[in-house]
Design a protein around this motif. Structure first.
Motif, PDB file in Angstrom:
ATOM      1  N   ARG A   1       0.884  -1.175   0.000  1.00 45.41           N
ATOM      2  CA  ARG A   1       0.000   0.000   0.000  1.00 45.41           C
ATOM      3  C   ARG A   1       0.918   1.220   0.000  1.00 45.41           C
ATOM      4  O   ARG A   1       1.551   1.539   0.997  1.00 45.41           O
ATOM      5  CB  ARG A   1      -0.905  -0.013   1.236  1.00 45.41           C
TER       6      ARG A   1
ATOM      7  N   ASP B   1      -4.474   9.025  -0.829  1.00 40.61           N
ATOM      8  CA  ASP B   1      -4.943   7.677  -0.515  1.00 40.61           C
ATOM      9  C   ASP B   1      -3.879   6.660  -0.919  1.00 40.61           C
ATOM     10  O   ASP B   1      -3.253   6.775  -1.976  1.00 40.61           O
ATOM     11  CB  ASP B   1      -6.239   7.368  -1.266  1.00 40.61           C
TER      12      ASP B   1
ATOM     13  N   GLU C   1      -2.331   3.408  -2.447  1.00 46.08           N
ATOM     14  CA  GLU C   1      -2.669   2.672  -3.662  1.00 46.08           C
ATOM     15  C   GLU C   1      -1.801   1.419  -3.726  1.00 46.08           C
ATOM     16  O   GLU C   1      -0.599   1.471  -3.438  1.00 46.08           O
ATOM     17  CB  GLU C   1      -2.407   3.564  -4.872  1.00 46.08           C
ATOM     18  N   ARG C   2      -2.411   0.304  -4.088  1.00 44.39           N
ATOM     19  CA  ARG C   2      -1.628  -0.922  -4.148  1.00 44.39           C
ATOM     20  C   ARG C   2      -0.722  -0.917  -5.370  1.00 44.39           C
ATOM     21  O   ARG C   2      -1.162  -0.660  -6.485  1.00 44.39           O
ATOM     22  CB  ARG C   2      -2.517  -2.167  -4.190  1.00 44.39           C
TER      23      ARG C   2
END
Length: 332
Positions: free
Chosen positions: A52, A75, A77-78
């Motif tokens: 992540r 945010d 993000e993978r």
């Protein structure tokens, strides 16, 4: 190039620090840049190492503060870390050793996994385990390091001080000037208390005091075995201690002043260069007093803010460009 910076935790990153400057330089050079905390990785059911991650995109009017704020606020993000071109290990294992002991060794572990999968990892995670310890300095020629003792025996420390006199005692694993004590001689009234405090952190290293140490030390950055420079400016400065505090660390109140690189400094680097390169110590900071190296900072070396302010030059792009060359050489 897809490059990630592995840090302790993204939310605790400081905008002024060297890692932020390196990430900014990578973004300025047009690379895809990510921040990953040591607790954010995941090996999935298909054997992929993911994470992540927080993207680090640079906007035209960004300051270091606004750049870092956006990284933190974004945010997660993978990403698939196997697909990275390069991973920069910038976590400090000692910061985690008390409150998150599970995280202390995870940086080098993740680095070892990714190196085995073809990712360029700096510094080399196989050697970094050893280089994180101050014992690593003992592997270099005697002429560039002070006489020293590594022990957990208080009596051995007393005997060493009685033999060599003026000394410095500090934890074998330590940073930022914590529990660093100057011992005048064997009659030092607080020797037992100093030794006890240091041994609480494990092994102690005792070094013979190097003349000139009372005036601070020099931090010199090395890139691939050479003194880091850009636009004719060397990434090096002298750290002056604050008042009577013997610790010159910036984090302990010391302040930086310009350093002129001379024959002594070049001789030290020449004596260390071949081994540092062989060990994969791509980007390190060495701390020098007189003609002796008193410490090698191989794990997340810092101080680029001082270089930038003293010489009005950002040397971090030179580091990223060298990573580019190394990554290109690996993929050929």
């Amino acid at each position: 190039m897809r490059i990630a910076f592995l840090v302790n935790e993204v939310v605790t990153e400081v905008d002024e620090y060297t890692t932020t400057r390196l990430a900014r330089a990578a973004a300025q050079l047009g690379h895809e840049v990510w921040y990953v905390g040591v607790g954010d990785a995941e090996l999935d059911g298909d054997g992929q190492l993911g994470a992540r991650a927080h993207g680090a995109e640079l906007e035209q009017d960004d300051t270091l503060e606004s750049f870092m704020e956006r990284v933190k606020e974004g945010d997660g993000e993978r990403i698939v870390m196997d697909d990275l071109d390069a991973l920069f290990l910038r976590n400090e294992s000692l910061e985690d050793i008390q409150d998150r002991p599970w995280a202390s060794s995870m940086g080098v572990v993740l680095g070892q996994v990714l190196k085995a999968r073809g990712v360029t990892v700096v510094n080399d995670p196989m050697s970094l385990v050893r280089a994180t310890s101050k014992l690593y300095l003992e592997e270099f020629p005697e002429r560039v390091r002070p006489r020293s003792l590594v022990t957990r025996d208080p009596e051995a420390i007393e005997k060493f001080v009685a033999e060599v006199g003026h000394s410095v005692v500090k934890p074998l694993y330590g940073a930022k000037g914590r529990n660093v004590f100057v011992i005048e001689d064997e009659d030092e009234s607080n020797l037992a208390q100093m030794t006890e405090a240091v041994l609480q952190d494990g092994y102690a290293i005792v070094q013979q005091f190097v003349d000139g140490g009372e005036d601070g030390d020099a931090r010199i950055f090395l890139l691939d075995g050479e003194i880091l420079e850009r636009d004719g400016k060397y990434a090096a400065f002298r750290r002056i201690p604050d008042g009577n505090d013997p610790r010159a660390n910036i984090s302990a109140g010391g302040h930086p002043v310009p350093l002129e690189i001379g024959d002594v400094e070049r001789g030290i680097v020449d004596a260390m260069s071949k081994k540092l390169v062989a060990d994969g110590m791509f980007f390190v900071g060495i701390d020098v007093i007189g003609d002796k190296v008193v410490e090698i900072n191989a794990e997340s070396p810092g101080g680029m803010q001082a270089v930038e302010r003293l010489y009005e030059v950002d040397v971090c792009p030179a580091v990223i460009e060298a990573v580019e060359r190394r990554t290109t050489a690996v993929t050929r």
